[in-house]
Design a protein around this motif. Structure first.
Motif, short mmCIF file in Angstrom:
data_model
loop_
_atom_site.label_atom_id
_atom_site.label_comp_id
_atom_site.label_asym_id
_atom_site.label_seq_id
_atom_site.Cartn_x
_atom_site.Cartn_y
_atom_site.Cartn_z
N SER A 16 8.48 -27.31 -10.94
CA SER A 16 7.15 -26.73 -11.15
C SER A 16 7.17 -25.23 -10.87
CB SER A 16 6.13 -27.41 -10.23
OG SER A 16 6.48 -27.20 -8.88
N GLN A 17 6.22 -24.55 -11.45
CA GLN A 17 6.07 -23.11 -11.20
C GLN A 17 5.66 -22.88 -9.76
OE1 GLN A 17 6.33 -20.45 -13.44
NE2 GLN A 17 7.25 -21.93 -14.84
N SER A 18 6.17 -21.81 -9.14
CA SER A 18 5.76 -21.50 -7.78
C SER A 18 4.30 -21.06 -7.79
CB SER A 18 6.64 -20.41 -7.18
OG SER A 18 6.49 -19.21 -7.88
N LYS A 19 3.55 -21.36 -6.73
CA LYS A 19 2.11 -21.14 -6.72
C LYS A 19 1.69 -19.84 -6.06
CE LYS A 19 1.53 -24.95 -8.84
NZ LYS A 19 1.99 -24.79 -10.19
N ARG A 20 2.65 -19.07 -5.56
CA ARG A 20 2.37 -17.75 -4.97
C ARG A 20 1.31 -17.85 -3.87
NH1 ARG A 20 4.69 -18.14 -10.20
NH2 ARG A 20 5.83 -16.24 -10.62
N LEU A 21 1.52 -18.78 -2.95
CA LEU A 21 0.59 -18.96 -1.84
C LEU A 21 0.88 -17.94 -0.75
CD1 LEU A 21 0.75 -22.85 -1.53
CD2 LEU A 21 -0.88 -21.49 -2.82
N GLY A 22 -0.07 -17.79 0.17
CA GLY A 22 0.14 -16.93 1.34
C GLY A 22 -0.97 -15.94 1.54
N VAL A 23 -0.80 -15.09 2.54
CA VAL A 23 -1.78 -14.06 2.87
C VAL A 23 -1.62 -12.92 1.88
CG1 VAL A 23 -2.52 -12.43 4.64
CG2 VAL A 23 -1.75 -14.71 5.30
N LYS A 24 -2.72 -12.51 1.25
CA LYS A 24 -2.69 -11.45 0.24
C LYS A 24 -3.20 -10.12 0.78
CE LYS A 24 -1.35 -14.56 -2.66
NZ LYS A 24 0.07 -14.66 -2.97
N ARG A 25 -4.07 -10.17 1.77
CA ARG A 25 -4.60 -8.96 2.40
C ARG A 25 -4.42 -9.10 3.91
NH1 ARG A 25 -4.17 -7.13 -1.86
NH2 ARG A 25 -5.75 -6.48 -3.31
N PHE A 26 -3.87 -8.09 4.54
CA PHE A 26 -3.51 -8.19 5.95
C PHE A 26 -4.53 -7.51 6.85
CE2 PHE A 26 0.28 -8.81 3.46
CZ PHE A 26 0.84 -9.93 4.07
N ALA A 27 -4.43 -7.77 8.15
CA ALA A 27 -5.38 -7.24 9.14
C ALA A 27 -5.45 -5.72 9.04
CB ALA A 27 -4.97 -7.67 10.54
N GLY A 28 -6.68 -5.21 9.07
CA GLY A 28 -6.90 -3.77 9.03
C GLY A 28 -7.10 -3.21 7.63
N GLU A 29 -6.81 -3.99 6.60
CA GLU A 29 -6.96 -3.49 5.23
C GLU A 29 -8.43 -3.47 4.82
OE1 GLU A 29 -4.41 -4.53 1.91
OE2 GLU A 29 -3.08 -5.58 3.31
N LEU A 30 -8.80 -2.43 4.05
CA LEU A 30 -10.14 -2.36 3.47
C LEU A 30 -10.13 -3.13 2.15
CD1 LEU A 30 -11.02 1.37 4.04
CD2 LEU A 30 -12.18 -0.59 5.02
#
Length: 85
Positions: A16-30
């Motif tokens: 299957s295609q990878s689903k690109r999961l995870g944190v996309k915006r990190f602490a402190g980012e606007l």
């Protein structure tokens, strides 16, 4: 000796295609409202203040602001968006 090339390769290739999961915006980012913060399966990270949860458990910002992550002990990990003054 005559050799026959190994067969069976045509039966492969169904990963299957990878689903690109995870944190996309990190602490402190606007971030602007509507930005995806975390893509996940289930809710290892829960929505906090000014964060919405999609039907696939994706967390997104409801307002423009700064991303913050917090640990609340037994209650788990949360992400919130603080408005920028």
């Amino acid at each position: 000796m005559a050799h026959k090339k190994a067969g069976g390769s045509s039966r492969n290739g169904r990963d299957s295609q990878s689903k690109r999961l995870g944190v996309k915006r990190f602490a402190g980012e606007l971030v602007p409202g509507g930005s995806i913060l975390v893509r996940q399966r289930g809710t290892p990270i829960k929505p906090g203040r000014n964060v919405g949860r999609g039907k696939d458990d994706t967390l997104f910002a409801l307002i423009d602001g700064r991303v913050q992550f917090e640990h609340r002990g037994q209650r788990g990990r949360f992400v919130r968006v603080d408005p920028v003054d």
